[in-house]
Design a protein around this motif. Structure first.
Motif, PDB file in Angstrom:
ATOM      1  N   ALA A   1       0.829  -1.206   0.000  1.00 36.10           N
ATOM      2  CA  ALA A   1       0.000   0.000   0.000  1.00 36.10           C
ATOM      3  C   ALA A   1       0.863   1.256   0.000  1.00 36.10           C
ATOM      4  CB  ALA A   1      -0.917  -0.001   1.217  1.00 36.10           C
ATOM      5  N   ALA A   2       1.982   1.224   0.754  1.00 31.63           N
ATOM      6  CA  ALA A   2       2.867   2.388   0.805  1.00 31.63           C
ATOM      7  C   ALA A   2       3.539   2.638  -0.543  1.00 31.63           C
ATOM      8  CB  ALA A   2       3.928   2.180   1.892  1.00 31.63           C
ATOM      9  N   ILE A   3       3.999   1.552  -1.199  1.00 34.69           N
ATOM     10  CA  ILE A   3       4.632   1.702  -2.511  1.00 34.69           C
ATOM     11  C   ILE A   3       3.621   2.187  -3.537  1.00 34.69           C
ATOM     12  CG2 ILE A   3       5.728   0.432  -4.398  1.00 34.69           C
ATOM     13  CD1 ILE A   3       7.074  -1.327  -2.334  1.00 34.69           C
ATOM     14  N   ALA A   4       2.401   1.629  -3.478  1.00 37.46           N
ATOM     15  CA  ALA A   4       1.356   2.067  -4.409  1.00 37.46           C
ATOM     16  C   ALA A   4       1.036   3.548  -4.214  1.00 37.46           C
ATOM     17  CB  ALA A   4       0.099   1.225  -4.207  1.00 37.46           C
ATOM     18  N   GLU A   5       0.928   3.954  -2.967  1.00 35.81           N
ATOM     19  CA  GLU A   5       0.621   5.363  -2.682  1.00 35.81           C
ATOM     20  C   GLU A   5       1.742   6.277  -3.176  1.00 35.81           C
ATOM     21  OE1 GLU A   5      -0.358   8.236   1.185  1.00 35.81           O
ATOM     22  OE2 GLU A   5      -0.255   6.048   1.396  1.00 35.81           O
ATOM     23  N   ALA A   6       2.992   5.861  -2.946  1.00 34.54           N
ATOM     24  CA  ALA A   6       4.125   6.664  -3.381  1.00 34.54           C
ATOM     25  C   ALA A   6       4.192   6.766  -4.903  1.00 34.54           C
ATOM     26  CB  ALA A   6       5.421   6.068  -2.838  1.00 34.54           C
ATOM     27  N   LEU A   7       3.949   5.640  -5.577  1.00 34.87           N
ATOM     28  CA  LEU A   7       4.022   5.633  -7.039  1.00 34.87           C
ATOM     29  C   LEU A   7       2.886   6.440  -7.652  1.00 34.87           C
ATOM     30  CD1 LEU A   7       5.689   4.521  -9.362  1.00 34.87           C
ATOM     31  CD2 LEU A   7       4.303   2.463  -9.338  1.00 34.87           C
ATOM     32  N   LEU A   8       1.687   6.298  -7.095  1.00 36.15           N
ATOM     33  CA  LEU A   8       0.532   7.019  -7.624  1.00 36.15           C
ATOM     34  C   LEU A   8       0.613   8.514  -7.337  1.00 36.15           C
ATOM     35  CD1 LEU A   8      -2.289   4.486  -6.657  1.00 36.15           C
ATOM     36  CD2 LEU A   8      -1.423   4.950  -8.951  1.00 36.15           C
ATOM     37  N   SER A   9       1.413   8.896  -6.335  1.00 39.87           N
ATOM     38  CA  SER A   9       1.555  10.324  -6.016  1.00 39.87           C
ATOM     39  C   SER A   9       2.577  11.020  -6.908  1.00 39.87           C
ATOM     40  CB  SER A   9       1.961  10.486  -4.550  1.00 39.87           C
ATOM     41  OG  SER A   9       3.254   9.954  -4.322  1.00 39.87           O
ATOM     42  N   VAL A  10       3.371  10.235  -7.641  1.00 38.86           N
ATOM     43  CA  VAL A  10       4.390  10.824  -8.511  1.00 38.86           C
ATOM     44  C   VAL A  10       3.752  11.585  -9.660  1.00 38.86           C
ATOM     45  CG1 VAL A  10       6.270  10.282 -10.119  1.00 38.86           C
ATOM     46  CG2 VAL A  10       6.117   9.103  -7.917  1.00 38.86           C
ATOM     47  N   THR A  11       2.709  11.035 -10.232  1.00 41.61           N
ATOM     48  CA  THR A  11       2.058  11.642 -11.388  1.00 41.61           C
ATOM     49  C   THR A  11       0.609  11.181 -11.458  1.00 41.61           C
ATOM     50  OG1 THR A  11       2.073  11.789 -13.822  1.00 41.61           O
ATOM     51  CG2 THR A  11       2.893   9.756 -12.833  1.00 41.61           C
ATOM     52  N   ASP A  12      -0.204  11.971 -12.132  1.00 38.57           N
ATOM     53  CA  ASP A  12      -1.597  11.592 -12.356  1.00 38.57           C
ATOM     54  C   ASP A  12      -1.761  10.769 -13.633  1.00 38.57           C
ATOM     55  OD1 ASP A  12      -2.444  12.928 -10.090  1.00 38.57           O
ATOM     56  OD2 ASP A  12      -2.716  14.830 -11.145  1.00 38.57           O
ATOM     57  N   SER A  13      -0.697  10.655 -14.413  1.00 39.80           N
ATOM     58  CA  SER A  13      -0.772   9.949 -15.702  1.00 39.80           C
ATOM     59  C   SER A  13      -0.610   8.454 -15.496  1.00 39.80           C
ATOM     60  CB  SER A  13       0.318  10.470 -16.645  1.00 39.80           C
ATOM     61  OG  SER A  13       0.371   9.682 -17.814  1.00 39.80           O
ATOM     62  N   SER A  14      -1.647   7.698 -15.828  1.00 35.91           N
ATOM     63  CA  SER A  14      -1.558   6.237 -15.717  1.00 35.91           C
ATOM     64  C   SER A  14      -0.509   5.678 -16.679  1.00 35.91           C
ATOM     65  CB  SER A  14      -2.922   5.606 -15.993  1.00 35.91           C
ATOM     66  OG  SER A  14      -3.380   5.937 -17.292  1.00 35.91           O
ATOM     67  N   ALA A  15      -0.336   6.314 -17.842  1.00 33.80           N
ATOM     68  CA  ALA A  15       0.650   5.846 -18.818  1.00 33.80           C
ATOM     69  C   ALA A  15       2.064   5.945 -18.249  1.00 33.80           C
ATOM     70  CB  ALA A  15       0.547   6.643 -20.112  1.00 33.80           C
ATOM     71  N   VAL A  16       2.362   7.045 -17.563  1.00 31.20           N
ATOM     72  CA  VAL A  16       3.693   7.220 -16.972  1.00 31.20           C
ATOM     73  C   VAL A  16       3.933   6.184 -15.885  1.00 31.20           C
ATOM     74  CG1 VAL A  16       5.157   8.778 -15.636  1.00 31.20           C
ATOM     75  CG2 VAL A  16       3.775   9.679 -17.516  1.00 31.20           C
ATOM     76  N   ILE A  17       2.919   5.936 -15.066  1.00 28.65           N
ATOM     77  CA  ILE A  17       3.053   4.945 -13.992  1.00 28.65           C
ATOM     78  C   ILE A  17       3.296   3.554 -14.576  1.00 28.65           C
ATOM     79  CG2 ILE A  17       1.864   3.812 -12.079  1.00 28.65           C
ATOM     80  CD1 ILE A  17       0.407   6.447 -11.585  1.00 28.65           C
ATOM     81  N   LEU A  18       2.568   3.212 -15.635  1.00 28.44           N
ATOM     82  CA  LEU A  18       2.765   1.904 -16.274  1.00 28.44           C
ATOM     83  C   LEU A  18       4.165   1.780 -16.864  1.00 28.44           C
ATOM     84  CD1 LEU A  18      -0.693   1.411 -18.051  1.00 28.44           C
ATOM     85  CD2 LEU A  18       0.203   0.119 -16.108  1.00 28.44           C
ATOM     86  N   VAL A  19       4.659   2.866 -17.463  1.00 29.59           N
ATOM     87  CA  VAL A  19       6.020   2.840 -18.014  1.00 29.59           C
ATOM     88  C   VAL A  19       7.041   2.645 -16.900  1.00 29.59           C
ATOM     89  CG1 VAL A  19       7.803   4.231 -19.146  1.00 29.59           C
ATOM     90  CG2 VAL A  19       5.489   4.172 -20.084  1.00 29.59           C
ATOM     91  N   LEU A  20       6.842   3.316 -15.767  1.00 30.22           N
ATOM     92  CA  LEU A  20       7.736   3.131 -14.619  1.00 30.22           C
ATOM     93  C   LEU A  20       7.706   1.684 -14.132  1.00 30.22           C
ATOM     94  CD1 LEU A  20       7.008   6.403 -12.588  1.00 30.22           C
ATOM     95  CD2 LEU A  20       9.058   5.872 -13.912  1.00 30.22           C
ATOM     96  N   MET A  21       6.517   1.080 -14.131  1.00 31.83           N
ATOM     97  CA  MET A  21       6.401  -0.322 -13.738  1.00 31.83           C
ATOM     98  C   MET A  21       7.168  -1.219 -14.702  1.00 31.83           C
ATOM     99  SD  MET A  21       2.377  -0.515 -12.578  1.00 31.83           S
ATOM    100  CE  MET A  21       2.370  -2.282 -12.808  1.00 31.83           C
ATOM    101  N   LEU A  22       7.064  -0.944 -16.001  1.00 36.13           N
ATOM    102  CA  LEU A  22       7.767  -1.751 -16.996  1.00 36.13           C
ATOM    103  C   LEU A  22       9.280  -1.630 -16.813  1.00 36.13           C
ATOM    104  CD1 LEU A  22       5.723  -1.149 -20.282  1.00 36.13           C
ATOM    105  CD2 LEU A  22       5.526  -3.017 -18.631  1.00 36.13           C
ATOM    106  N   ILE A  23       9.755  -0.419 -16.566  1.00 40.30           N
ATOM    107  CA  ILE A  23      11.188  -0.222 -16.355  1.00 40.30           C
ATOM    108  C   ILE A  23      11.650  -1.013 -15.142  1.00 40.30           C
ATOM    109  CG2 ILE A  23      12.954   1.482 -15.739  1.00 40.30           C
ATOM    110  CD1 ILE A  23      11.349   3.530 -17.385  1.00 40.30           C
TER     111      ILE A  23
END
Length: 434
Positions: A305-327
């Protein structure tokens, strides 16, 4: 602060142990225990970690894993690989660079039957090596094609990777995961064949000799019994005739009878197959048990939950978050094998993907495909080491030849991530999605 402390202790201890040469399963178990000690007394920590490790492997569904490993080892010894290579050569033999395309297609067929990228790289690579040398192929190029295409069997069912993911992801339908793997797995093979075609045309590698209709029919008849395994096992699971575990048992009996019918399995060879299966099963099950302990620690301390919250707070763009996950997944794949990666990162990243609206079946395909790419990349790529070992070519010579395939497969990974129909289309048509 509890979650931050747990992240620091858990992953700090894990990576320190890992990079000092401690086996990954032991690193997982020790790191989990040390982290619990930061929050609970010694007696409670010992009891909880032991209990969770036991619970982690106390699953009927996981019985499919050693059974599929057993079936794959039987096929690797029982003469099935050679028949699939002959069939693949008949199918693509008239294409320039026929042996390269044969390698890809044979890996797709054998990988789908055995469910093991390592077994596929060893069996198909060793079968084709002499033929490629006689045809004048660059050994490094041949090894690169074999290494890049061997992991296709981790996507094309039946595959133990999907079973492990289903267990960790909370019971995602194995049938849906199996069917979802067909399109990404076939596309993976096609991408490799297209890239190989460009290089074989440039080097003017030859076509195979033309075969008569009678010869082609004979080769097909010889390979059909092996190919029927896919129909029997996957069809039986998808249409509810038996469970994935029962299907794995059917696969063992089928491959054993077929190998005996081919007269390619002696009692000595069968003893060796059983020994290798027991060793591999012990390694995998201890790894799953240790990962179950880590999963409980992460849930108890709120790490996902903490990692999800931190990652989702980085940007509002779902595409950017998915790219970060892929990396992240591609980086993880360079030093971690597919089973521990699934066990560790599914509890962390699956909730994030669901928050972004991604179906768990699609995320499973993205995760497995990313790890397929990882098996062919240094420094710890298992298929890379097996493929170079079979070919006798150094890793330094093979890696540059792998770069075009790596680029092509990363583009495919992006497509599977952002085009849900590539993985969800077939299971949706069959009504397998919840």
């Amino acid at each position: 602060m509890d979650a931050l402390t747990a992240v620091a202790v858990l992953f700090g201890a894990f990576f320190v142990l890992l990079f000092t040469g401690v086996p990954i399963s032991v690193s997982l178990g020790v790191a989990s225990f040390v982290t619990v000690l930061a929050f609970l007394p010694w007696d409670d920590s010992t009891y909880i970690i032991g209990q969770q490790m036991n619970v982690g492997i106390e699953s009927f569904a996981l019985l499919a894993v050693p059974l599929f490993i057993f079936a794959g080892n039987i096929m690797n010894t029982g003469g099935i690989a050679r028949r699939l290579v002959d069939l693949a050569l008949v199918a693509v033999g008239r294409v320039p660079g026929a042996l390269a395309h044969t390698n890809v297609l044979a890996n797709m067929l054998f990988g789908a039957l055995s469910g093991s990228a390592v077994a596929s790289a060893a069996a198909i690579g060793s079968t084709l090596q002499d033929r490629q040398q006689k045809a004048g192929y660059d050994p490094a190029f041949g090894a690169a094609v074999n290494i890049a295409s061997a992991p296709t069997g981790l996507l094309i069912p039946p595959t133990t990777a999907a079973i492990v993911y289903s267990t960790v992801a909370g019971g995602v339908s194995v049938s849906a995961l199996f069917i979802a793997g067909y399109v990404p797995g076939i596309l993976m093979g096609l991408v490799i064949m297209v890239i190989a075609f460009v290089f074989t045309r440039r080097q003017k590698y030859p076509k195979a000799d033309r075969v008569t209709l009678a010869e082609g029919f004979r080769v097909l008849l010889s390979a059909i019994p092996g190919l029927l395994l896919i129909v029997v096992v996957v069809g039986g699971i998808v249409f509810g005739v038996f469970t994935a575990t029962e299907g794995a048992a059917v696969a063992v009996v089928y491959t054993l009878v077929l190998s005996l019918a081919y007269r390619s399995m002696s009692w000595t060879a069968l003893k060796d197959v059983v020994t290798r299966t027991v060793i591999a099963t012990g390694i995998v099950m201890f790894l799953i048990a240790a990962s179950a302990g880590m999963s409980w620690v992460m849930a108890y301390t709120g790490i996902p939950a903490a990692i999800a919250e931190a990652l989702l707070s980085v940007t509002d763009s779902s595409a950017v978050i998915l790219v970060l996950m892929l990396i992240l997944l591609l980086v993880v794949g360079t030093f971690m094998d597919i089973t521990p990666a699934i066990l560790i990162f599914t509890p962390i990243l699956l909730p994030i993907s669901e928050e972004l609206g991604m179906d768990p079946v699609q995320f499973g395909m993205v995760l497995i495909l990313a790890m397929c790419i990882g098996t062919m990349t240094p420094p710890v790529g298992s298929v890379l080491f097996v493929g170079t070992g079979v070919s006798g070519v150094s890793i330094e010579r093979v890696v540059p030849k792998l770069v075009p395939y790596f680029v092509g497969l990363v583009l495919l990974l992006i497509a599977v991530t952002f085009i849900p129909s590539l993985s969800l289309g077939l299971p949706g048509m069959l009504g397998l999605l919840e």
